[in-house]
Write a protein that holds these residues in place. Structure first.
Motif, short mmCIF file in Angstrom:
data_model
loop_
_atom_site.label_atom_id
_atom_site.label_comp_id
_atom_site.label_asym_id
_atom_site.label_seq_id
_atom_site.Cartn_x
_atom_site.Cartn_y
_atom_site.Cartn_z
N ILE A 104 0.84 -1.20 0.00
CA ILE A 104 0.00 0.00 0.00
C ILE A 104 0.88 1.25 0.00
O ILE A 104 0.63 2.19 -0.76
CB ILE A 104 -0.96 -0.01 1.21
CG1 ILE A 104 -1.98 -1.14 1.04
CG2 ILE A 104 -1.66 1.34 1.36
CD1 ILE A 104 -2.87 -1.35 2.23
N PHE A 105 1.92 1.25 0.83
CA PHE A 105 2.84 2.38 0.84
C PHE A 105 3.56 2.51 -0.50
O PHE A 105 3.77 3.62 -0.99
CB PHE A 105 3.86 2.26 1.97
CG PHE A 105 3.31 2.56 3.33
CD1 PHE A 105 2.47 3.64 3.54
CD2 PHE A 105 3.63 1.77 4.41
CE1 PHE A 105 1.96 3.93 4.79
CE2 PHE A 105 3.14 2.04 5.67
CZ PHE A 105 2.29 3.12 5.87
N ALA A 106 3.95 1.39 -1.08
CA ALA A 106 4.62 1.44 -2.38
C ALA A 106 3.71 2.08 -3.43
O ALA A 106 4.15 2.89 -4.24
CB ALA A 106 5.04 0.04 -2.82
N GLN A 107 2.45 1.71 -3.40
CA GLN A 107 1.51 2.29 -4.36
C GLN A 107 1.28 3.77 -4.07
O GLN A 107 1.27 4.60 -4.99
CB GLN A 107 0.18 1.54 -4.30
CG GLN A 107 -0.82 1.98 -5.34
CD GLN A 107 -2.04 1.09 -5.35
OE1 GLN A 107 -2.20 0.20 -4.52
NE2 GLN A 107 -2.91 1.30 -6.31
N GLN A 108 1.14 4.12 -2.82
CA GLN A 108 0.89 5.51 -2.45
C GLN A 108 2.05 6.41 -2.83
O GLN A 108 1.85 7.54 -3.27
CB GLN A 108 0.64 5.60 -0.95
CG GLN A 108 0.34 7.01 -0.48
CD GLN A 108 0.03 7.06 1.01
OE1 GLN A 108 -0.11 6.04 1.67
NE2 GLN A 108 -0.07 8.26 1.55
N TYR A 109 3.28 5.92 -2.68
CA TYR A 109 4.46 6.74 -2.98
C TYR A 109 5.03 6.46 -4.37
O TYR A 109 6.18 6.77 -4.64
CB TYR A 109 5.52 6.55 -1.89
CG TYR A 109 5.06 7.11 -0.58
CD1 TYR A 109 4.95 8.48 -0.39
CD2 TYR A 109 4.67 6.26 0.46
CE1 TYR A 109 4.50 9.01 0.81
CE2 TYR A 109 4.23 6.78 1.67
CZ TYR A 109 4.14 8.15 1.83
OH TYR A 109 3.69 8.66 3.02
N ARG A 110 4.20 5.87 -5.22
CA ARG A 110 4.51 5.63 -6.63
C ARG A 110 5.80 4.82 -6.82
O ARG A 110 6.65 5.15 -7.63
CB ARG A 110 4.58 6.95 -7.39
CG ARG A 110 3.29 7.74 -7.33
CD ARG A 110 3.41 9.03 -8.10
NE ARG A 110 2.44 10.02 -7.68
CZ ARG A 110 1.18 10.07 -8.06
NH1 ARG A 110 0.70 9.16 -8.86
NH2 ARG A 110 0.39 11.01 -7.63
N ARG A 111 5.94 3.77 -6.04
CA ARG A 111 7.04 2.83 -6.17
C ARG A 111 6.49 1.55 -6.80
O ARG A 111 5.36 1.50 -7.23
CB ARG A 111 7.69 2.54 -4.81
CG ARG A 111 8.25 3.77 -4.13
CD ARG A 111 9.43 4.31 -4.93
NE ARG A 111 10.06 5.43 -4.24
CZ ARG A 111 10.28 6.59 -4.81
NH1 ARG A 111 9.93 6.82 -6.04
NH2 ARG A 111 10.87 7.54 -4.14
#
Length: 144
Positions: A104-111
């Protein structure tokens, strides 16, 4: 005989929480983990599941997370002389798979959310073998 359960408030055990902390704790208890699993499932649905098992970098990351981190944690905590239950609990927590929020963090921070979801999947599957091993080792090393 049915056993009655009672909710314990944080204040009853000596934990002081402000309103925002209480709301966050309640939200976490009510369903953030299932929501994370739905998001990971959606991310994995668009990914190649076979690629998860063919990527050597994922195996290295899983090895570090599931064996390296709990081993270092176990050795460092031995030096602290904790009570057996506390020691075993902390080692088991260190041996758990990569958190669902990683993707979820990866998606939120465009990773690379796909790779993050693959890592969550791989570590979750592999911890079936590693988690019981660390639970037993922690119990033995703690003297319990």
């Amino acid at each position: 005989m049915k056993r009655e359960t009672r909710r314990i408030s944080p204040e009853e055990i000596g934990v002081q929480m402000d309103y925002c902390q209480k709301v966050h704790a309640m939200n976490a208890a009510l369903g953030h983990t299932p929501l994370a699993m739905v998001v990971i499932g959606a991310q994995m649905a668009g990914a190649d599941l076979g690629a998860t098992f063919r990527n050597p970098r994922l195996y290295l990351a899983a090895l570090l997370k599931l064996i390296g981190l709990p081993l270092v944690t176990a050795l460092v905590l031995l030096l602290l002389g904790l009570e057996p239950v506390m020691y075993t609990t902390l080692v088991i927590l260190a041996a758990t798979p990569t958190a669902g929020y990683t993707s979820i963090f990866a998606q939120q921070y465009r990773r690379d959310a796909g790779t993050a979801a693959q890592l969550v999947t791989l570590t979750t599957l592999c911890c079936i073998l590693t988690l019981p091993c660390f639970a037993v080792l922690a119990g033995m090393w703690s003297g319990a």
